[in-house]
Write an enzyme that holds these catalytic residues in place. Structure first.
Site, PDB file in Angstrom:
ATOM      1  N   HIS A 149       0.846  -1.191   0.000  1.00 20.11           N
ATOM      2  CA  HIS A 149       0.000   0.000   0.000  1.00 20.11           C
ATOM      3  C   HIS A 149       0.881   1.241   0.000  1.00 20.11           C
ATOM      4  O   HIS A 149       1.941   1.272   0.632  1.00 20.11           O
ATOM      5  CB  HIS A 149      -0.915   0.003   1.217  1.00 20.11           C
ATOM      6  CG  HIS A 149      -2.093   0.898   1.058  1.00 20.11           C
ATOM      7  ND1 HIS A 149      -2.061   2.236   1.390  1.00 20.11           N
ATOM      8  CD2 HIS A 149      -3.338   0.662   0.575  1.00 20.11           C
ATOM      9  CE1 HIS A 149      -3.239   2.780   1.130  1.00 20.11           C
ATOM     10  NE2 HIS A 149      -4.038   1.854   0.640  1.00 20.11           N
ATOM     11  N   HIS A 150       0.422   2.269  -0.714  1.00 16.38           N
ATOM     12  CA  HIS A 150       1.253   3.467  -0.861  1.00 16.38           C
ATOM     13  C   HIS A 150       1.478   4.187   0.462  1.00 16.38           C
ATOM     14  O   HIS A 150       2.407   4.987   0.592  1.00 16.38           O
ATOM     15  CB  HIS A 150       0.615   4.431  -1.870  1.00 16.38           C
ATOM     16  CG  HIS A 150       1.620   5.059  -2.794  1.00 16.38           C
ATOM     17  ND1 HIS A 150       2.812   5.606  -2.352  1.00 16.38           N
ATOM     18  CD2 HIS A 150       1.624   5.231  -4.133  1.00 16.38           C
ATOM     19  CE1 HIS A 150       3.487   6.086  -3.374  1.00 16.38           C
ATOM     20  NE2 HIS A 150       2.792   5.867  -4.466  1.00 16.38           N
ATOM     21  N   SER A 151       0.646   3.918   1.455  1.00 14.13           N
ATOM     22  CA  SER A 151       0.851   4.554   2.752  1.00 14.13           C
ATOM     23  C   SER A 151       2.120   4.053   3.437  1.00 14.13           C
ATOM     24  O   SER A 151       2.643   4.715   4.335  1.00 14.13           O
ATOM     25  CB  SER A 151      -0.352   4.304   3.665  1.00 14.13           C
ATOM     26  OG  SER A 151      -0.563   2.909   3.852  1.00 14.13           O
ATOM     27  N   ASN A 344       6.482   8.937   2.750  1.00 13.39           N
ATOM     28  CA  ASN A 344       5.927   9.534   1.536  1.00 13.39           C
ATOM     29  C   ASN A 344       6.231  11.026   1.529  1.00 13.39           C
ATOM     30  O   ASN A 344       5.363  11.858   1.802  1.00 13.39           O
ATOM     31  CB  ASN A 344       4.414   9.309   1.481  1.00 13.39           C
ATOM     32  CG  ASN A 344       4.049   7.886   1.113  1.00 13.39           C
ATOM     33  OD1 ASN A 344       4.108   7.495  -0.049  1.00 13.39           O
ATOM     34  ND2 ASN A 344       3.685   7.093   2.118  1.00 13.39           N
TER      35      ASN A 344
END
Length: 495
Positions: A149-151, A344
């Site tokens: 997941h991009h998180s 991120n």
């Protein structure tokens, strides 16, 4: 083992600072909100068949102990909760009937990965998994697919984790951190230091004025894009619901030296080279699609330019916000206040493409160079990150996610790039043939990712097949564009 000590050291530093640091970065909070479900996909081709037992053992000793890969999200998505990781739950080795597949190994891999984009990650456990496909394709003996997941982190973070778990093929005892540490350039006109105080002051005032003006213009255009300004509907533009559609992934590998030749001849950086080539490819693809549509409608196709008039075509371009843009050892990236920290830490800028056919392919290079120079002289990317952070604290993750997602939805595509290993790497005796990172969940029908690896450049496309049924033609146009630019430079003696 060395990599286990490496991860343990990193986790020890993280544990000491856990009480002080913010559980999730602002962008991580946005990515885990109900409005957005972005996932990163790293497709790795291997030169040998993959041994699942070796992979499981490696994951038990390093990746499963990573602070982010061994934690799950809280119910409100505000913090990470440490979880017990059962590696077997995260590694999938599907049964493959070689007789049914035949020689179409690539087709099986493409279909398998496309189905994965319709299956959400299980939020009751750490948000990652790995799929082992022992299928021979056109450029690999086996394929590994890693979803996260991009998180959990951006492309730079995930590449740093990959480097911590791999070794140089030429030297199995050496970790593969063969990526130079880079810092941002501070440019100034040549000879300015030798000028008078008055001229230096004039230049400083002029630069500050341009910076402020460019930032104001960029933020007004961003606000317009957020509210009403949409790109023209083209064969590359998806509808509002494209983010939930299944995606398909394609990649093409080209020689990195060809990109370097163009970069050096035109005195530009790699990103400008990518953007110019992408803009040239989009124009060629749209022109051919326009010609095809006209011919199918029975219209005369004698005109050279089949592009729609007054075409608005823009691309989101990711920007790394770290002050140190080079790679650091994973343990250093996990330390609080690191200049190259895990997470991120990126934003985006909106690039307008000049859509028009040019006889000279070098014109696209010059236009892209000018556009990127203009965008660098603006605080657009930093302000977007700041605004998201403020909205997140004041109005919550749901509103921040909508503000982030809206401009993405109203533009046509997105371009991203990351530096990969300079030398060939191996994962526990499995030499890596190629690395093709991408992502899905975005409300766009086309995403383009670039990564350098061992003297080559891999171009990865993530497409919605209902909008772009023939993405291989885009890859074909990319190779033609590169050849055309090299030929034009060669004719003028610039190579």
């Amino acid at each position: 083992m060395r990599e286990e000590k490496h991860i343990s050291k990193m986790k020890g530093r993280m544990a000491k600072e856990e009480e002080e640091e913010e559980p999730l970065s602002p962008m991580a909070r946005v990515f885990q909100s109900p409005e957005i479900d972005y996932c990163a996909v790293t497709i790795m081709g291997f030169k040998t068949k993959i041994r699942p037992d070796v992979v499981l053992d490696a994951l038990r000793h390093n990746v499963s102990k990573h602070p982010r890969f061994s934690a799950k999200l809280s119910e409100n998505g505000a913090k990470w909760i440490e979880a017990q990781v059962n590696v077997e739950d995260h590694v999938v080795v599907p049964y493959i009937n070689q007789e049914e597949i035949g020689e179409d190994g690539q087709g099986f891999v493409d279909d398998y990965i496309s189905r994965l984009t319709t299956i959400p990650l299980d939020r009751s456990r750490p948000l990652w998994d790995m799929h082992i496909l022992n299928v021979k394709t056109s450029d690999a003996e086996a394929v590994g697919v890693i979803r996260s997941h991009h998180s959990l982190g951006d492309g730079m973070s995930l590449i740093s984790l990959m480097l911590a778990c791999t070794h140089k093929t030429s030297d199995p005892d050496t970790f593969s951190n063969a990526i130079p540490s880079l810092k941002r350039r501070k440019t100034a006109p040549h000879g300015l230091k030798n000028k008078s105080w008055f001229l230096r002051s004039i230049f400083t005032i002029g630069s500050a004025t341009r910076l402020i003006w460019n930032t104001i213009v960029d933020m007004l255009l961003l606000l317009a894009t957020l509210l009403f300004l949409k790109d023209t509907k083209t064969p590359l533009k998806g509808d509002a619901d494209v983010g939930t559609n299944p995606k398909r992934f394609y990649h093409r590998t080209i020689n990195l030296d060809d990109i370097k030749l163009i970069k050096n001849a035109m005195n530009m950086n790699f990103r400008v080279g990518y953007v110019s080539k992408v803009s040239h490819v989009y124009i060629l693809f749209l022109e051919k699609q326009g010609k095809k549509i006209e011919e199918e409608d029975g219209a005369l196709a004698s005109y050279k330019n089949h592009l729609p008039r007054r075409l608005r075509f823009r691309s989101g371009c990711t920007v790394n916000l770290r002050s140190d843009i080079g790679f650091k050892p994973l343990a250093d990236m996990m330390v609080k206040n690191s200049k190259c920290r895990w997470g991120n830490y990126f934003s985006f800028i909106i690039l307008p493409f000049s859509i028009g056919l040019q006889n000279d392919p070098l014109v696209y290079l010059k236009i892209s160079k000018s556009t990127m120079a203009r965008k660098k002289n603006s605080y657009h990317a930093a302000l977007v990150y700041l605004i998201i952070k403020i909205v997140l604290k004041v109005l919550g993750a749901k509103v921040a996610a909508r503000i982030f997602n809206r401009p993405v939805m109203n533009t046509t595509t997105c371009v991203s790039n990351v530096i990969g290993p300079m030398e060939e790497i191996s994962f526990r005796g499995h030499p890596v043939a190629y690395i093709a990172p991408s992502s899905y969940g975005h409300p766009q029908a086309l995403l383009v990712h670039y990564i350098s690896y061992a003297g080559k450049m891999t171009i990865s496309l993530a497409v919605d097949p209902t909008v772009i049924p023939d993405p291989h033609k885009i890859c074909d146009e990319m190779e033609k564009s590169l050849k055309a630019m090299k030929a034009a430079l060669s004719e003028r003696g610039l190579l």
